[in-house]
Design an enzyme around this catalytic site. Structure first.
Site, PDB file in Angstrom:
ATOM      1  N   GLU A 192       0.776  -1.356  -0.122  1.00  0.00           N
ATOM      2  CA  GLU A 192      -0.056   0.069   0.042  1.00  0.00           C
ATOM      3  C   GLU A 192       0.901   1.233  -0.086  1.00  0.00           C
ATOM      4  OE1 GLU A 192      -2.803  -0.435  -0.827  1.00  0.00           O
ATOM      5  OE2 GLU A 192      -3.550  -2.110  -0.226  1.00  0.00           O
TER       6      GLU A 192
ATOM      7  N   HIS B 108      -6.079  -5.708 -10.733  1.00  0.00           N
ATOM      8  CA  HIS B 108      -5.648  -6.616  -9.613  1.00  0.00           C
ATOM      9  C   HIS B 108      -5.168  -7.991 -10.433  1.00  0.00           C
ATOM     10  CE1 HIS B 108      -7.598  -3.773  -6.903  1.00  0.00           C
ATOM     11  NE2 HIS B 108      -6.512  -3.984  -6.158  1.00  0.00           N
TER      12      HIS B 108
END
Length: 791
Positions: A403, A490
């Site tokens: 992240e 993703h």
């Protein structure tokens, strides 16, 4: 990239007119971050992808293989290419004062730089950052304005090398120009449309954050005046939403949208017993890391806003490794931030996420049973949920590194979070998550090429993603194909993850740190790895120096080859391994020793229409010159001594052409391709396609030709549209027969730029042919730019 002032060049220096790699002929660059998320329920929201770590839905599908890491020693048995990076290409260690001086100097020179780039009088450059190599080469990253308006998708990087050689990496090749800078659609109308778009994406409580701003949108096929609206709310999985909606300020139609919330001594649940940076305040210790610019770690206490409560302790011993102790998550969170900071500083000399010495902050215990973690540029912070039943926190080291690396990407290339560039954005975070694990080398979290293996969100002991063979997760792709940009980022990250694994470890079966891998290649040929240490350096340099917001897979190949040439030398073993790893995921070709010729597609040209085809060849024999020869060229065409095929074809027909290139050492290579010369008819008049409206037609009238059309009649169609799955496209023959070319295929991908082949042999060539196009669904719009018919 391009040479100043105008000559474009995407290649490092090379012997003899080379692109250092055979060009990749796949999807062109788009003029267009949780660790994972399920597909949206509405196809309209393909561009809205928060960077949350994971959510329920298709991500929990059964049938995943296990791959749990153990503390077994690293297997030394598989050979790798060993090389030492060139010292001059390493990032220079800049003090804050020296970095500020570079920024000031670049800002003072923006006017001259804009002129040397050939920008228009209304275009201005704004310095975003300046990086410097140890050898003095500078890389200045710019944003752009037009008539005072921000240009979204107009970013570029100017590379000034020793000796004054200057090249440019740019997000768009289009000339930035709009007819007017006065909007015909009001900001209030744009705001209303933006809120409606958020509601359609299932956002809860959407509201406009401030007034929409007028911009030039340059990330599409053609720059347009647009409104950018930011809609705040909550996504369907509980992740905060900051949805940016781009609305054409002339037509009022939706152009693009993207999500800006990107979704991811003490004893932690995942990190084990680790050192923590804390600060004594009075008689109380606070989880404030003074060694890393004062990074602070907070307990949100299941809240969803604000910062919550700073973690404190009376004895500087934090957590106990159990989930029930609230400090345990704080330990993992604080350590993850520290380990990520240290990785970027130790390996690349980077001073924080933005390279400005400013710390982010972290928030643990977000929401109630929130199965996610996310990075937000707005708060410049990391946030972690506690998972299902608040008992499975998403605070593992690779989650934190994943992240926070979205923040690094945002501060550098700022890869647009959709299409192929979105997949590269997501893969970049996976790549550096693995690299941080290897750098930290924790006994409790043994380094691996698995993503999210510790958090076990599926509850069956499987990782979230596998870098050695991404398809093992059931949804990701192992290799590139032309549809990759139309799937969730993703999953489109899979080929880039696979590339990085192949480059690091090589193909085939092997064991690393007790984890078994067996990585295939799309071409069935072996790839030899170079080690993660050098692979990470190549990816980082490519990201921070050569990639831009619109970089796609083809562009990433060029960027990493340039980075490898900088660090290890053009045509070095390491450089060749980069090309081989890309070939292993179906992006470009391997580079052989000796003469290489880029593949040449079969050609179709029109009688009497000028031809200019530049062939691309190079040799790895340094300093060797090239000579060109060809057989089978159509009448009217000739080959120059630089490999340019040009002229005007005079006779219809098909021939087999063989191009042979020989270097001065006597090494030669050949490629063959078919060249068809035919009568080609075209209509280049723009036809707007009504949104969810009636079909439109574009005619081509042919006279003076006898006989029937071919059984392999070719129809080239170029349509600019933001959602090709809305479209039906038909060819209508002179006798009214309809041939379906496109019937809602292609999903959420942009545009139609494609040649179709139909059997029109029952049709006379003479007569009126029509291309019929219809948009059958609302919201997305576009136009027919041109079409060609080769009967």
């Amino acid at each position: 990239m391009r040479r100043l002032p105008a000559q474009r060049d995407s290649r490092p220096p090379a012997p003899r007119r080379a692109a250092l790699s055979a060009p990749f002929t796949g999807r062109p660059s788009q003029k267009e971050k949780p660790l994972s998320r399920p597909p949206r329920s509405s196809h309209r929201r393909r561009y809205t992808a928060a960077l949350a770590l994971t959510t329920a839905g298709t991500l929990f599908a059964a049938g995943f293989q296990t791959g749990v890491a153990s503390a077994a020693p690293r297997d030394p048995g598989h050979a790798k290419i060993a090389a030492t990076p060139r010292a001059g290409a390493a990032p220079a260690k800049l003090s804050p004062a020296k970095h500020a001086a570079l920024l000031k100097s670049a800002t003072a020179a923006v006017g001259d730089t804009a002129k040397s780039l050939g920008l228009g009088a209304k275009e201005k450059l704004i310095v975003k950052d300046v990086a410097k190599d140890a050898d003095g080469t500078t890389h200045t990253r710019y944003e752009r304005t037009y008539a005072g308006l921000p240009v979204l998708g107009g970013d570029l990087v100017v590379h000034l090398r020793n000796g004054g050689r200057t090249t440019v990496s740019e997000a768009t090749k289009a000339t930035v120009r709009v007819p007017a800078v006065t909007a015909k659609v009001s900001s209030a109308t744009a705001a209303g449309k933006a809120v409606a778009a958020a509601k359609k994406a299932d956002a809860k409580h959407p509201k406009i954050d401030g007034a929409p701003r007028l911009v030039v949108w340059a990330a599409g096929a053609k720059p347009v005046l647009a409104w950018e609206s930011v809609v705040e709310g909550v996504q369907h999985d509980g992740t905060p939403s900051e949805l940016h909606v781009i609305t054409d300020a002339t037509s009022g139609k939706a152009v693009f949208d993207f999500e800006d919330v990107r979704t991811g001594t003490g004893t932690g649940q995942f990190s084990g017993t680790v050192p923590l940076g804390s600060t004594l305040s009075g008689s109380t210790y606070e989880l404030v890391d003074a060694d890393r610019a004062g990074h602070r770690t907070y307990d949100l206490n299941q809240g969803t806003s604000g910062t919550g409560t700073l973690f404190t302790d009376d004895n500087d011993v934090w957590g106990d490794g159990t989930q029930s102790n609230r400090q345990t998550a704080g330990v993992d969170v604080a350590f993850g931030a520290a380990a990520t900071w240290d990785y970027y500083k130790d390996v690349f000399g980077r001073n924080g996420i933005r390279n400005d010495g400013v710390a982010a902050y972290s928030r643990a215990h977000y929401g109630n049973a929130y199965v996610n973690a996310f990075w937000s540029d707005t708060c410049f912070c990391m946030t972690y949920g506690d998972g299902a039943s608040n008992t499975h926190p998403l605070t593992a080291l690779d989650v934190a590194a994943h992240e926070m690396s979205h923040g690094v990407t945002s501060a550098t290339a700022n890869l647009t979070y959709s299409g192929e560039s979105g997949g590269l954005n997501e893969a970049t975070s996976d790549i550096f998550a693995a690299a941080v694990e290897f750098h930290a080398d924790l006994p409790a979290d043994v380094p691996d090429y698995l993503v999210g293996e510790k958090i076990d969100i599926r509850g069956n002991g499987t990782p979230l993603r596998y870098m050695d063979k991404p398809s093992k997760d059931g949804s990701s792709r192992d290799s590139w194909d032309s549809s990759l940009g139309s799937i969730d980022v993703h999953y489109s990250s899979g080929p880039a993850n696979h590339f990085f694994y192949l480059l690091s470890e090589g193909s085939g079966a092997k064991t690393v740190n007790g984890v078994s891998y067996d990585s295939p290649t799309s071409d069935g040929k072996a790839v030899t790895g170079i080690g993660i240490e050098n692979a990470q350096r190549i990816w980082y340099r490519a990201l921070t120096t050569y990639m831009t917001s619109t970089t796609n897979y083809a562009g990433a190949r060029v960027a990493t080859l340039q980075a490898a040439a900088d660090l290890f030398g053009a045509y070095s073993d390491t450089y060749l391994a980069v090309a081989a790893a890309w070939a292993g995921i179906n992006v470009g070709d391997r580079i052989a020793l000796g003469v290489n010729i880029a593949p040449i597609a079969d050609q179709t040209s029109g009688v009497g229409q000028e031809v200019s085809l530049q062939t691309d060849a190079y040799t790895t024999n340094s300093g060797a010159g090239l000579t060109y020869a060809a057989t089978g060229l159509p009448d009217g065409l000739t080959l120059s001594d630089t490999g340019l095929i040009s002229g005007v074809p005079t006779t219809a027909g098909t021939s087999e052409v063989t191009l042979t290139v020989t270097d001065s050492t006597g090494t030669a290579a050949s490629v063959s391709f078919s060249w068809r010369v035919a009568h080609i008819y075209a209509n280049g008049t723009r036809v707007d396609i009504p949104d969810a409206g009636a079909a439109v037609e574009s005619p081509i009238v042919i006279t003076g030709q006898t006989g029937n059309a071919s059984a392999t009649t070719q129809v080239y169609v170029k349509i600019v549209h933001t959602y090709r799955g809305d479209l039906t496209v038909d060819l209508v023959g002179p006798d009214g027969t309809v041939y379906s070319l496109l019937n809602h295929s292609g999903g959420s991908a942009d545009n139609v730029d494609q040649t179709f082949t139909v059997d029109a042999s029952a049709q006379p060539v003479d007569g009126t042919w029509k291309l019929r196009v219809r948009d059958t669904a609302s919201i997305d719009v576009g136009y027919l730019q041109q079409w060609q018919l080769t009967p």
